[in-house]
Design a protein around this motif. Structure first.
Motif, short mmCIF file in Angstrom:
data_model
loop_
_atom_site.label_atom_id
_atom_site.label_comp_id
_atom_site.label_asym_id
_atom_site.label_seq_id
_atom_site.Cartn_x
_atom_site.Cartn_y
_atom_site.Cartn_z
N LYS A 129 -6.30 8.35 4.69
CA LYS A 129 -5.59 7.29 5.38
C LYS A 129 -5.76 7.48 6.89
O LYS A 129 -5.53 8.58 7.41
N VAL B 1 0.04 -0.87 0.05
CA VAL B 1 0.78 0.26 -0.51
C VAL B 1 2.25 0.07 -0.20
O VAL B 1 2.66 0.06 0.96
N GLU B 2 3.06 -0.10 -1.25
CA GLU B 2 4.51 -0.28 -1.11
C GLU B 2 4.84 -1.37 -0.10
O GLU B 2 5.66 -1.20 0.80
N LYS C 178 -5.76 -1.37 1.88
CA LYS C 178 -5.00 -1.40 0.64
C LYS C 178 -3.55 -1.75 0.91
O LYS C 178 -3.00 -1.40 1.95
#
Length: 354
Positions: free
Chosen positions: A68, A264-265, A262
């Protein structure tokens, strides 16, 4: 270069003590291959530092397959958290690969304004204790590209196995500091022991030469690859390629990547991912155009990058002769044979003819 002696008994104490201060990663035998593992009480006696290189490359410690790098709508990029660590048992082929990675990610040769802070900090926070090769694999070919199966630079400390233990060479200030912290474990080394090391090194060098005698060419790989893009050799050897990209991923010098977003949450994050020039989509551009749509073109491009593009721009071969690409190839493609066939096509001497 400062040299000391580390006895076999003190070696184990040295590694155990280091592992209480830092995460230490060292080669451990698993089946036919060596893999880097974090050292602990259970595996410390199974560490193998004095035979051959690990199957997976050193680059994975500095350029993980996925990382990341940022998160959308935050005021700053992803924070960098890298503690100090020790990598034990790295071989010369991987140290040479770091020169290639440094030239790109540290801005040493390419675009000084585009430095990778993750990579740079990982390099700064890592103590590399390398070691000599003594039992190279049948696929190793470092001597074919002018290298050696033992390090001469690029390490903080280097271990050379001898009957009495290990001759330790100090290669940096970081290495000097480690020696100072454990100076009671080291002793002076005499010329007789150093001569034993030189004899061992020569023996291993000659072994790699014998392994590769049929692949020797009278011209360098740089010369063979140059002006060979239209050679039929590429198409012939690529017939066995299954386009998996394994040779790219396991190569210690392959450094290409892509960025992927992406969710993510509920938040969008951006990730760095390894890429592979052998894959169909690597060179594809908007509208679907692809300058290397054929497999043999991508196959040729991989070796052109290593022995033409990089030498022309950086004066470094982007290949270290580690042989990992040969070991991992599902199609059993041996790049030594590919380059030998280029020599034959150009009527350049090969094998014992040299």
């Amino acid at each position: 270069m400062k040299e000391l002696l580390l006895s076999r008994d003190n070696y184990l104490e040295f590694i155990q003590s280091l592992s209480t201060r830092f995460p230490v990663y060292a080669p451990v035998q698993k089946g036919d291959f060596l893999f880097f593992e974090k050292v602990n009480r259970e595996n410390v006696n199974r560490i193998v530092v004095d035979t051959r290189r690990t199957i997976h490359p050193l680059k994975s410690f500095f350029l993980p397959p996925e990382r990341k790098v940022s998160e959308y709508f935050t005021p700053s990029p992803q924070s960098i958290e890298q503690g100090e660590r020790v990598i034990l048992g790295a071989k010369n082929c991987d140290l040479n690969a770091l020169k290639v990675l440094d030239s790109v990610y540290s801005g040493e040769r390419f675009g000084k304004e585009y430095k990778d802070p993750f990579y740079i900090q990982a390099r700064e926070k890592t103590i590399i204790i390398s070691s000599d090769c003594t039992s190279p694999d049948e696929v190793c070919f470092c001597t074919l590209i002018g290298s050696k199966p033992f390090p001469e630079e690029g390490f903080d400390l280097n271990l050379s196995p001898v009957k009495e233990g290990f001759i330790v060479q100090v290669g940096s200030e970081k290495g000097e500091k480690v020696i100072k912290d454990y100076e009671n474990l080291f002793s002076s080394v005499n010329q007789d022991i150093i001569k034993k090391r030189e004899k061992n090194r020569k023996k291993t060098f000659n072994l790699v030469e014998r392994i590769n005698k049929e692949f020797k060419t009278a011209a360098s790989y740089r010369e063979l690859v140059k002006d060979s893009y239209e050679s039929s050799v590429w198409e012939r050897h690529s017939e066995k390629c299954v386009d998996c990209g394994g040779c790219n991923y396991i190569c210690p010098t392959c450094r290409c990547f892509l960025l992927s977003d992406k969710k993510v949450e509920g938040k969008y994050q951006r990730f760095y991912l390894w890429d592979a020039c052998l894959l169909t989509g690597f060179a594809r551009v908007a509208g679907g155009a692809n300058p290397r749509s054929q497999l043999y073109q991508r196959f040729a491009n991989r070796l052109f990058c290593k022995f033409y593009f990089f030498p022309e721009n950086v004066d470094l071969d982007a290949c270290t002769g580690c042989g990992r690409c040969i070991a991992v190839c599902i199609g059993k493609i041996d790049m030594r044979k590919v380059l030998r066939d280029l020599a034959v096509e150009k009527k350049i001497g090969v094998g014992l003819e040299r």
